[in-house]
Write a protein that holds these residues in place. Structure first.
Motif, PDB file in Angstrom:
ATOM      1  N   GLN A 110       0.863  -1.172   0.000  1.00 21.55           N
ATOM      2  CA  GLN A 110       0.000   0.000   0.000  1.00 21.55           C
ATOM      3  C   GLN A 110       0.903   1.226   0.000  1.00 21.55           C
ATOM      4  O   GLN A 110       1.804   1.351   0.849  1.00 21.55           O
ATOM      5  CB  GLN A 110      -0.913   0.024   1.229  1.00 21.55           C
ATOM      6  CG  GLN A 110      -1.915   1.177   1.179  1.00 21.55           C
ATOM      7  CD  GLN A 110      -2.910   1.104   2.323  1.00 21.55           C
ATOM      8  OE1 GLN A 110      -2.870   0.158   3.117  1.00 21.55           O
ATOM      9  NE2 GLN A 110      -3.778   2.076   2.427  1.00 21.55           N
ATOM     10  N   ALA A 111       0.702   2.128  -1.001  1.00 19.81           N
ATOM     11  CA  ALA A 111       1.553   3.327  -1.102  1.00 19.81           C
ATOM     12  C   ALA A 111       1.330   4.242   0.100  1.00 19.81           C
ATOM     13  O   ALA A 111       0.192   4.453   0.530  1.00 19.81           O
ATOM     14  CB  ALA A 111       1.235   4.066  -2.396  1.00 19.81           C
ATOM     15  N   ALA A 167       1.917   8.133   2.038  1.00 18.45           N
ATOM     16  CA  ALA A 167       1.551   9.497   1.644  1.00 18.45           C
ATOM     17  C   ALA A 167       2.614  10.133   0.764  1.00 18.45           C
ATOM     18  O   ALA A 167       2.306  10.823  -0.215  1.00 18.45           O
ATOM     19  CB  ALA A 167       1.330  10.347   2.905  1.00 18.45           C
ATOM     20  N   GLU A 198       4.732   8.585  -1.333  1.00 20.39           N
ATOM     21  CA  GLU A 198       4.701   7.975  -2.655  1.00 20.39           C
ATOM     22  C   GLU A 198       3.516   8.485  -3.474  1.00 20.39           C
ATOM     23  O   GLU A 198       3.621   8.724  -4.682  1.00 20.39           O
ATOM     24  CB  GLU A 198       4.611   6.460  -2.535  1.00 20.39           C
ATOM     25  CG  GLU A 198       5.894   5.828  -2.013  1.00 20.39           C
ATOM     26  CD  GLU A 198       5.768   4.351  -1.743  1.00 20.39           C
ATOM     27  OE1 GLU A 198       6.748   3.623  -1.977  1.00 20.39           O
ATOM     28  OE2 GLU A 198       4.673   3.894  -1.301  1.00 20.39           O
ATOM     29  N   LEU A 199       2.367   8.677  -2.842  1.00 25.11           N
ATOM     30  CA  LEU A 199       1.198   9.200  -3.517  1.00 25.11           C
ATOM     31  C   LEU A 199       1.423  10.619  -4.004  1.00 25.11           C
ATOM     32  O   LEU A 199       1.004  10.996  -5.105  1.00 25.11           O
ATOM     33  CB  LEU A 199      -0.019   9.147  -2.592  1.00 25.11           C
ATOM     34  CG  LEU A 199      -0.560   7.736  -2.267  1.00 25.11           C
ATOM     35  CD1 LEU A 199      -1.640   7.821  -1.213  1.00 25.11           C
ATOM     36  CD2 LEU A 199      -1.095   7.063  -3.540  1.00 25.11           C
ATOM     37  N   HIS A 228       3.674  10.587  -7.076  1.00 21.05           N
ATOM     38  CA  HIS A 228       2.933  10.090  -8.226  1.00 21.05           C
ATOM     39  C   HIS A 228       2.058  11.180  -8.825  1.00 21.05           C
ATOM     40  O   HIS A 228       1.964  11.320 -10.049  1.00 21.05           O
ATOM     41  CB  HIS A 228       2.077   8.888  -7.806  1.00 21.05           C
ATOM     42  CG  HIS A 228       1.254   8.323  -8.923  1.00 21.05           C
ATOM     43  ND1 HIS A 228       1.795   7.660 -10.000  1.00 21.05           N
ATOM     44  CD2 HIS A 228      -0.107   8.354  -9.139  1.00 21.05           C
ATOM     45  CE1 HIS A 228       0.838   7.299 -10.825  1.00 21.05           C
ATOM     46  NE2 HIS A 228      -0.327   7.698 -10.317  1.00 21.05           N
ATOM     47  N   LYS A 229       1.444  12.015  -7.952  1.00 23.95           N
ATOM     48  CA  LYS A 229       0.559  13.074  -8.415  1.00 23.95           C
ATOM     49  C   LYS A 229       1.345  14.115  -9.196  1.00 23.95           C
ATOM     50  O   LYS A 229       0.916  14.572 -10.264  1.00 23.95           O
ATOM     51  CB  LYS A 229      -0.141  13.722  -7.226  1.00 23.95           C
ATOM     52  CG  LYS A 229      -1.100  14.829  -7.628  1.00 23.95           C
ATOM     53  CD  LYS A 229      -1.779  15.413  -6.409  1.00 23.95           C
ATOM     54  CE  LYS A 229      -2.740  16.536  -6.839  1.00 23.95           C
ATOM     55  NZ  LYS A 229      -3.406  17.173  -5.690  1.00 23.95           N
TER      56      LYS A 229
END
Length: 232
Positions: A208-209, A211, A213-214, A217-218
């Motif tokens: 599960q990614a 915060a 990593e998210l 990605h954004k």
């Protein structure tokens, strides 16, 4: 399938004019293979033999004088014929005489639905050619050197060989042999089967990614120019 190849010898051409059957020869075949079983008999026609007919088959009044009447051997003949298909060359002629003899001694006629005419088969295969038994034996390479005169059993034996040729007997056999060879060749080209190998698979791991990593990605997605999904 049981079939009887048969031939007759007679005193003439037309039983309606008093001509009689004097000889019959039958060969048994099952699935187009001769079984070795046969039926052969001479009959006293109770009339004189015309010289023209005697010249064809060689059966004289003297020779036939001590032979049994057809009526005395009809049951034996019918027992051999059974319910088999009946094969003859110019079969209409032989059926006419056979059924005329049966009617004379109180038996029912044999149905013409059982009739197979090799002359008709030969006409369809070789239109315009000579279609006598002699001519067709020569065409198919069947030895008839021992056929000096017509004889019912001899002619039935020749006809049994001709019938196989006319119906593609040898070619069918060769085709099956070639097909078997082809299947064997195909089988030899197939890879030999081996037992399946056992493989060890790793258990799926949980992911599960977080915060950070998210967020990265954004930023990456927003930096793509003219993304395809923006056109939807």
């Amino acid at each position: 399938m049981r079939e009887i190849i048969f031939d007759t010898e007679t005193t003439g051409f037309d039983p309606q004019n008093g001509d009689r059957m004097v000889e019959i020869g039958c060969i048994e075949m099952i699935d187009r293979i001769e079984t070795g079983q046969s039926f052969h008999c001479y009959y006293n026609p109770q009339r004189t033999m015309p010289k023209a007919a005697e010249n064809v088959h060689g059966l004289s009044d003297v020779f036939l004088s001590d032979k049994k009447l057809f009526a005395d051997g009809a049951a034996e003949l019918l027992d051999f014929l059974g319910d088999a298909k009946l094969v003859a060359h110019n079969a209409q002629f032989d059926f006419n005489f056979l059924n005329a003899e049966l009617l004379l001694c109180g038996y029912r006629e044999i149905s013409r639905f059982r009739m197979i005419d090799t002359l008709a088969i030969a006409k369809s295969k070789h239109p315009g050619a000579k279609l006598s038994l002699d001519a067709l034996c020569s065409r198919y390479g069947i030895d008839r050197s021992h056929r000096v005169k017509h004889g019912a059993l001899l002619d039935a034996e020749l006809l049994s060989q001709l019938y196989i040729e006319l119906t593609g007997g040898r070619q069918i056999g060769l085709g099956l042999a070639e097909d078997t060879k082809r299947q064997d060749a195909i089988a030899s080209m197939r890879p030999t089967s081996r037992p399946a190998e056992r493989k060890t698979f790793m258990a799926a791991r949980e992911h599960q990614a977080d915060a950070e990593e998210l967020a990265r990605h954004k930023i990456f997605i927003e930096g793509i120019e003219n993304p395809l999904w923006a056109e939807i």
